[in-house]
Scaffold this motif. Structure first.
Motif, PDB file in Angstrom:
ATOM      1  N   ALA A  32       0.933  -1.244  -0.058  1.00 46.49           N
ATOM      2  CA  ALA A  32      -0.203   0.029  -0.060  1.00 46.49           C
ATOM      3  C   ALA A  32       0.776   1.251   0.112  1.00 46.49           C
ATOM      4  O   ALA A  32       0.504   2.305  -0.647  1.00 46.49           O
ATOM      5  CB  ALA A  32      -0.912  -0.021   0.997  1.00 46.49           C
ATOM      6  N   TYR A  33       1.934   1.242   0.664  1.00 44.55           N
ATOM      7  CA  TYR A  33       2.865   2.251   0.848  1.00 44.55           C
ATOM      8  C   TYR A  33       3.487   2.529  -0.795  1.00 44.55           C
ATOM      9  O   TYR A  33       3.558   3.586  -1.071  1.00 44.55           O
ATOM     10  CB  TYR A  33       4.166   2.158   1.538  1.00 44.55           C
ATOM     11  CG  TYR A  33       5.070   2.910   1.561  1.00 44.55           C
ATOM     12  CD1 TYR A  33       5.222   4.197   2.211  1.00 44.55           C
ATOM     13  CD2 TYR A  33       6.423   2.645   0.839  1.00 44.55           C
ATOM     14  CE1 TYR A  33       6.316   5.275   2.149  1.00 44.55           C
ATOM     15  CE2 TYR A  33       7.422   3.632   0.589  1.00 44.55           C
ATOM     16  CZ  TYR A  33       7.371   4.767   1.130  1.00 44.55           C
ATOM     17  OH  TYR A  33       8.409   5.650   1.223  1.00 44.55           O
ATOM     18  N   VAL A  34       3.716   1.622  -1.668  1.00 48.39           N
ATOM     19  CA  VAL A  34       4.269   1.816  -2.659  1.00 48.39           C
ATOM     20  C   VAL A  34       3.322   2.573  -3.820  1.00 48.39           C
ATOM     21  O   VAL A  34       3.431   3.408  -4.428  1.00 48.39           O
ATOM     22  CB  VAL A  34       4.844   0.515  -3.165  1.00 48.39           C
ATOM     23  CG1 VAL A  34       5.285   0.715  -4.632  1.00 48.39           C
ATOM     24  CG2 VAL A  34       5.812  -0.120  -2.511  1.00 48.39           C
ATOM     25  N   ALA A  35       2.127   1.721  -3.462  1.00 51.51           N
ATOM     26  CA  ALA A  35       0.809   2.459  -4.249  1.00 51.51           C
ATOM     27  C   ALA A  35       0.593   3.781  -3.963  1.00 51.51           C
ATOM     28  O   ALA A  35       0.365   4.529  -5.175  1.00 51.51           O
ATOM     29  CB  ALA A  35      -0.422   1.512  -4.115  1.00 51.51           C
ATOM     30  N   GLU A  36       0.735   4.279  -2.865  1.00 56.19           N
ATOM     31  CA  GLU A  36       0.614   5.773  -2.368  1.00 56.19           C
ATOM     32  C   GLU A  36       1.714   6.474  -3.234  1.00 56.19           C
ATOM     33  O   GLU A  36       1.303   7.521  -3.724  1.00 56.19           O
ATOM     34  CB  GLU A  36       0.603   5.920  -0.983  1.00 56.19           C
ATOM     35  CG  GLU A  36      -0.663   5.480  -0.251  1.00 56.19           C
ATOM     36  CD  GLU A  36      -1.811   6.232  -0.691  1.00 56.19           C
ATOM     37  OE1 GLU A  36      -2.002   7.496  -0.893  1.00 56.19           O
ATOM     38  OE2 GLU A  36      -2.813   5.452  -1.197  1.00 56.19           O
ATOM     39  N   ARG A  37       2.766   6.046  -2.926  1.00 61.68           N
ATOM     40  CA  ARG A  37       3.803   6.744  -3.634  1.00 61.68           C
ATOM     41  C   ARG A  37       3.876   6.854  -5.119  1.00 61.68           C
ATOM     42  O   ARG A  37       4.453   7.850  -5.730  1.00 61.68           O
ATOM     43  CB  ARG A  37       5.444   6.394  -3.284  1.00 61.68           C
ATOM     44  CG  ARG A  37       5.715   6.181  -1.796  1.00 61.68           C
ATOM     45  CD  ARG A  37       6.559   7.659  -1.514  1.00 61.68           C
ATOM     46  NE  ARG A  37       7.714   7.811  -2.451  1.00 61.68           N
ATOM     47  CZ  ARG A  37       8.720   7.631  -1.988  1.00 61.68           C
ATOM     48  NH1 ARG A  37       9.155   6.760  -0.954  1.00 61.68           N
ATOM     49  NH2 ARG A  37      10.071   7.253  -2.914  1.00 61.68           N
ATOM     50  N   ARG A  38       3.532   5.989  -5.710  1.00 65.15           N
ATOM     51  CA  ARG A  38       3.069   5.874  -6.986  1.00 65.15           C
ATOM     52  C   ARG A  38       1.922   6.577  -7.483  1.00 65.15           C
ATOM     53  O   ARG A  38       1.597   6.555  -8.730  1.00 65.15           O
ATOM     54  CB  ARG A  38       3.270   4.130  -7.645  1.00 65.15           C
ATOM     55  CG  ARG A  38       4.701   3.810  -7.369  1.00 65.15           C
ATOM     56  CD  ARG A  38       5.872   4.319  -8.174  1.00 65.15           C
ATOM     57  NE  ARG A  38       7.085   3.451  -8.087  1.00 65.15           N
ATOM     58  CZ  ARG A  38       8.347   3.739  -7.473  1.00 65.15           C
ATOM     59  NH1 ARG A  38       8.485   4.775  -6.817  1.00 65.15           N
ATOM     60  NH2 ARG A  38       9.116   2.977  -7.666  1.00 65.15           N
ATOM     61  N   GLN A  39       1.134   6.975  -6.958  1.00 64.13           N
ATOM     62  CA  GLN A  39      -0.260   7.405  -7.059  1.00 64.13           C
ATOM     63  C   GLN A  39      -1.119   6.424  -7.874  1.00 64.13           C
ATOM     64  O   GLN A  39      -1.694   6.888  -8.633  1.00 64.13           O
ATOM     65  CB  GLN A  39       0.015   8.822  -7.870  1.00 64.13           C
ATOM     66  CG  GLN A  39       0.730   9.906  -6.984  1.00 64.13           C
ATOM     67  CD  GLN A  39       0.838  11.258  -7.669  1.00 64.13           C
ATOM     68  OE1 GLN A  39       0.889  11.286  -8.978  1.00 64.13           O
ATOM     69  NE2 GLN A  39       0.499  12.278  -7.037  1.00 64.13           N
ATOM     70  N   GLY A  40      -0.814   5.076  -7.319  1.00 64.47           N
ATOM     71  CA  GLY A  40      -1.667   4.305  -7.796  1.00 64.47           C
ATOM     72  C   GLY A  40      -1.260   3.555  -9.244  1.00 64.47           C
ATOM     73  O   GLY A  40      -1.877   2.601  -9.696  1.00 64.47           O
ATOM     74  N   LEU A  89      -8.545   0.585   2.959  1.00 58.63           N
ATOM     75  CA  LEU A  89      -8.466  -0.097   1.730  1.00 58.63           C
ATOM     76  C   LEU A  89      -9.808  -0.217   1.125  1.00 58.63           C
ATOM     77  O   LEU A  89     -10.202   0.101  -0.099  1.00 58.63           O
ATOM     78  CB  LEU A  89      -7.867  -1.372   1.855  1.00 58.63           C
ATOM     79  CG  LEU A  89      -6.335  -1.552   2.307  1.00 58.63           C
ATOM     80  CD1 LEU A  89      -5.984  -2.943   2.518  1.00 58.63           C
ATOM     81  CD2 LEU A  89      -5.548  -0.843   1.181  1.00 58.63           C
ATOM     82  N   ILE A  90     -10.957  -0.374   1.945  1.00 62.14           N
ATOM     83  CA  ILE A  90     -12.324  -0.703   1.485  1.00 62.14           C
ATOM     84  C   ILE A  90     -12.781   0.533   0.951  1.00 62.14           C
ATOM     85  O   ILE A  90     -13.381   0.682  -0.209  1.00 62.14           O
ATOM     86  CB  ILE A  90     -13.058  -1.075   2.941  1.00 62.14           C
ATOM     87  CG1 ILE A  90     -12.729  -2.510   3.114  1.00 62.14           C
ATOM     88  CG2 ILE A  90     -14.504  -0.972   2.293  1.00 62.14           C
ATOM     89  CD1 ILE A  90     -13.418  -3.199   4.218  1.00 62.14           C
ATOM     90  N   THR A  91     -12.524   1.769   1.608  1.00 61.22           N
ATOM     91  CA  THR A  91     -13.191   3.056   1.118  1.00 61.22           C
ATOM     92  C   THR A  91     -12.393   3.583   0.005  1.00 61.22           C
ATOM     93  O   THR A  91     -12.595   4.641  -0.539  1.00 61.22           O
ATOM     94  CB  THR A  91     -13.091   4.171   2.252  1.00 61.22           C
ATOM     95  OG1 THR A  91     -11.590   4.381   2.889  1.00 61.22           O
ATOM     96  CG2 THR A  91     -13.977   3.544   3.510  1.00 61.22           C
ATOM     97  N   GLN A  92     -11.275   3.149  -0.243  1.00 58.56           N
ATOM     98  CA  GLN A  92     -10.208   3.467  -1.303  1.00 58.56           C
ATOM     99  C   GLN A  92      -9.829   4.790  -1.074  1.00 58.56           C
ATOM    100  O   GLN A  92      -9.138   5.598  -1.974  1.00 58.56           O
ATOM    101  CB  GLN A  92     -11.044   3.390  -2.746  1.00 58.56           C
ATOM    102  CG  GLN A  92     -11.300   1.890  -3.157  1.00 58.56           C
ATOM    103  CD  GLN A  92     -12.030   2.079  -4.380  1.00 58.56           C
ATOM    104  OE1 GLN A  92     -11.998   3.043  -5.211  1.00 58.56           O
ATOM    105  NE2 GLN A  92     -12.484   0.777  -4.946  1.00 58.56           N
TER     106      GLN A  92
END
Length: 339
Positions: free
Chosen positions: A96-104, A221-224
């Motif tokens: 999840a940290y990587v996804a945030e840093r990469r803006q998805g 995660l559920i609320t995105q």
């Protein structure tokens, strides 16, 4: 570049997840009342054989807004605020940290590292006082070199994330405290009160946390509110070497189970006992999940060494928590207690 067979497999994963969601959620499911769900889940947690085998533990189920049901089972059971090592449940947090840093928007390299096909297969635990980079270079095969024969093949282990954090995310110089601050800052949508603590500078297994704090993460995660919420189950790969030897070489699960692995988390896609839920069980028994329809989350929280050295994965703490947790989940979704 993604090949045609790879595209086919990814499409199959997407369709499979959709089918699981449709199976787990129907018009009849909407008619189940909240008291029915609570009663069924509570009875299952207290009395089902799978959960008796997992005692003592704390369990919780909630949705994107709040906790809906919980309980403590067994003598000296932990509660929602008991800190414990969550081991491999740390993997979901790093993904999840990587996804945030990469803006998805993950790169092909990110995906290969996060679904454990990077070739960095050798890893043990970090030593006291090491940084992320020191842990990576001293404990991975051949001092940080890839196993070229394993590139592109699923091989469960911490080396993928440790190397990715060092080479791709600029976290190599951080010790436990620095890593804790960096990951919390990277997951800022969870709020300033959200707490984790790295007791090893190990991205795949170094976090101490509580069920209450991990529940905040699952609700994100559920609320995105977290980018990973949109990526659950994506880029999933086959993990069972006995089923797909050309795609996987090492799994911690019994070979009788056929799960897939996504971006730092599992997809419980076994055709016999799976329901398509997303999860990230930790070695000592901390088992967090989100159902296939992304409506509810759950946690079985415990830290046990019983059976940890067993050669049978089904006897290990994490698998006992999985067995109990999925019975509680099934009871909640169906409104019927499990024995």
């Amino acid at each position: 570049m993604t090949t045609a067979p790879q595209v086919s497999r990814l499409l199959m994963v997407s369709v499979t997840s959709s089918l699981f969601a449709a199976t787990c959620w129907s018009a009849d499911t909407e008619l189940i009342t909240a008291p029915q769900r609570v009663a069924a889940a509570t009875a299952t947690a207290n009395h089902a054989a799978s959960c008796v085998a997992a005692q003592p533990f704390y369990w919780e189920i909630g949705n994107g807004q709040t906790m809906l049901a919980s309980g403590q089972v067994g003598r000296k059971a932990p509660d929602a605020h008991t800190a414990m090592p969550i081991a491999s449940a740390s993997k979901w947090v790093y993904g999840a940290y990587v996804a945030e840093r990469r803006q998805g928007k993950l790169s092909e390299a990110d995906i290969q590292f996060l679904n454990f096909r990077s070739g960095y297969t050798g890893f043990r635990t970090c030593l006291r006082g090491q940084t992320v980079a020191e842990c990576a270079s001293s404990l991975i095969n051949h001092h940080g070199e890839r196993d070229d024969e394993a590139i592109g093949l699923f091989s469960y282990g911490g080396g993928h994330m440790q190397t990715h954090a060092t080479q791709q995310m600029g976290l190599g110089s951080l010790d436990n405290d620095g890593l804790t601050r960096a990951i919390k800052a990277g997951l800022s949508p969870l709020g300033s009160n959200w707490a984790i603590n790295y007791t090893q500078p190990q991205l795949a297994g170094g976090i101490n946390s509580t069920a209450a704090d991990y529940a905040v993460f699952l609700r994100g995660l559920i609320t995105q509110n977290l980018q990973m919420g949109k990526l659950l189950g994506s880029h999933a790969v086959c993990t069972n070497p006995s089923v797909c030897p050309s795609q996987a070489v090492k799994t911690p699960l019994p070979t009788t189970e056929q799960w897939q692995y996504s971006l730092g988390h599992w997809v419980e896609s076994d055709p016999k006992v799976g329901d398509g839920s997303f999860s990230s069980p930790g070695a000592f028994g901390f088992y967090p999940w989100i159902d296939a329809h992304r409506r509810f989350y759950g946690i079985v929280a415990r830290a046990s060494l019983d059976g940890a050295t067993s050669s049978d994965p089904a006897e290990k703490p994490y698998f006992k928590s999985i067995a109990c947790g999925r019975d509680i989940r099934a009871a909640w979704l169906s409104g019927e207690a499990r024995n």
